[in-house]
Design a protein around this motif. Structure first.
Motif, PDB file in Angstrom:
ATOM      1  N   MET A  49      17.243  22.772  23.661  1.00 48.61           N
ATOM      2  CA  MET A  49      16.412  21.875  22.389  1.00 48.61           C
ATOM      3  C   MET A  49      15.604  21.701  22.558  1.00 48.61           C
ATOM      4  N   THR A  50      14.409  21.784  21.015  1.00 51.98           N
ATOM      5  CA  THR A  50      13.656  20.980  21.583  1.00 51.98           C
ATOM      6  C   THR A  50      12.910  19.545  21.347  1.00 51.98           C
ATOM      7  N   SER A  51      12.746  18.581  21.669  1.00 53.32           N
ATOM      8  CA  SER A  51      12.480  17.375  21.073  1.00 53.32           C
ATOM      9  C   SER A  51      10.857  16.944  20.143  1.00 53.32           C
ATOM     10  N   TYR A  52      11.192  16.359  19.173  1.00 54.89           N
ATOM     11  CA  TYR A  52      10.427  16.368  18.379  1.00 54.89           C
ATOM     12  C   TYR A  52      10.134  14.584  18.507  1.00 54.89           C
ATOM     13  N   LEU A  53       8.678  14.948  17.782  1.00 53.84           N
ATOM     14  CA  LEU A  53       8.042  12.842  17.494  1.00 53.84           C
ATOM     15  C   LEU A  53       8.113  13.339  16.466  1.00 53.84           C
ATOM     16  N   VAL A  54       8.898  12.772  15.450  1.00 51.31           N
ATOM     17  CA  VAL A  54       9.296  11.936  14.212  1.00 51.31           C
ATOM     18  C   VAL A  54       8.287  11.079  13.134  1.00 51.31           C
ATOM     19  N   ALA A  55       7.237  11.118  12.129  1.00 48.50           N
ATOM     20  CA  ALA A  55       6.901   9.964  11.414  1.00 48.50           C
ATOM     21  C   ALA A  55       7.526   9.592  10.494  1.00 48.50           C
ATOM     22  N   TRP A  56       7.256   9.063   9.687  1.00 43.81           N
ATOM     23  CA  TRP A  56       7.454   9.221   8.100  1.00 43.81           C
ATOM     24  C   TRP A  56       5.934   8.020   7.685  1.00 43.81           C
ATOM     25  N   GLU A  57       5.229   8.975   6.692  1.00 44.11           N
ATOM     26  CA  GLU A  57       3.757   8.440   6.520  1.00 44.11           C
ATOM     27  C   GLU A  57       3.815   7.954   5.270  1.00 44.11           C
ATOM     28  N   ILE A  58       2.968   7.363   4.625  1.00 43.73           N
ATOM     29  CA  ILE A  58       3.313   6.147   3.932  1.00 43.73           C
ATOM     30  C   ILE A  58       2.047   5.195   3.541  1.00 43.73           C
ATOM     31  N   ASP A  59       1.107   5.223   2.516  1.00 48.97           N
ATOM     32  CA  ASP A  59      -0.017   4.494   1.910  1.00 48.97           C
ATOM     33  C   ASP A  59       0.733   3.362   1.383  1.00 48.97           C
ATOM     34  N   VAL A  60       0.070   2.073   1.731  1.00 52.87           N
ATOM     35  CA  VAL A  60       0.809   0.743   1.015  1.00 52.87           C
ATOM     36  C   VAL A  60      -0.786   0.189   1.162  1.00 52.87           C
ATOM     37  N   GLU A  61      -0.369  -0.800   0.284  1.00 48.91           N
ATOM     38  CA  GLU A  61      -1.287  -1.843   0.402  1.00 48.91           C
ATOM     39  C   GLU A  61      -0.564  -3.392  -0.102  1.00 48.91           C
TER      40      GLU A  61
END
Length: 65
Positions: free
Chosen positions: A1-13
């Motif tokens: 099984m492969t290891s992943y770094l998952v990041a949720w990205e959003i621009d907020v003010e």
């Protein structure tokens, strides 16, 4: 099984970093949110995935080591 770094990205003010994180958390927990954009990194490449659209892999960058 492969290891992943998952990041949720959003621009907020917001007025500061803590408020930005709180705003992002509210959006992330909103079941009707359309903010479903992730960067997924393995040891070989980075892929950006948009789960809102039918398109899954938007952009792929191979790592050079």
């Amino acid at each position: 099984m492969t290891s992943y770094l998952v990041a949720w990205e959003i621009d907020v003010e917001a007025k500061d970093e803590v408020e930005a994180a709180k705003e992002a958390k509210e959006i992330m927990q909103d079941k009707s949110s359309e903010a479903l954009y992730f960067s997924v990194k393995s040891h070989r490449k980075t892929v950006w995935v948009d789960l809102f659209e039918d398109v899954q892999f938007i952009y792929e960058k191979k790592e050079t080591i």
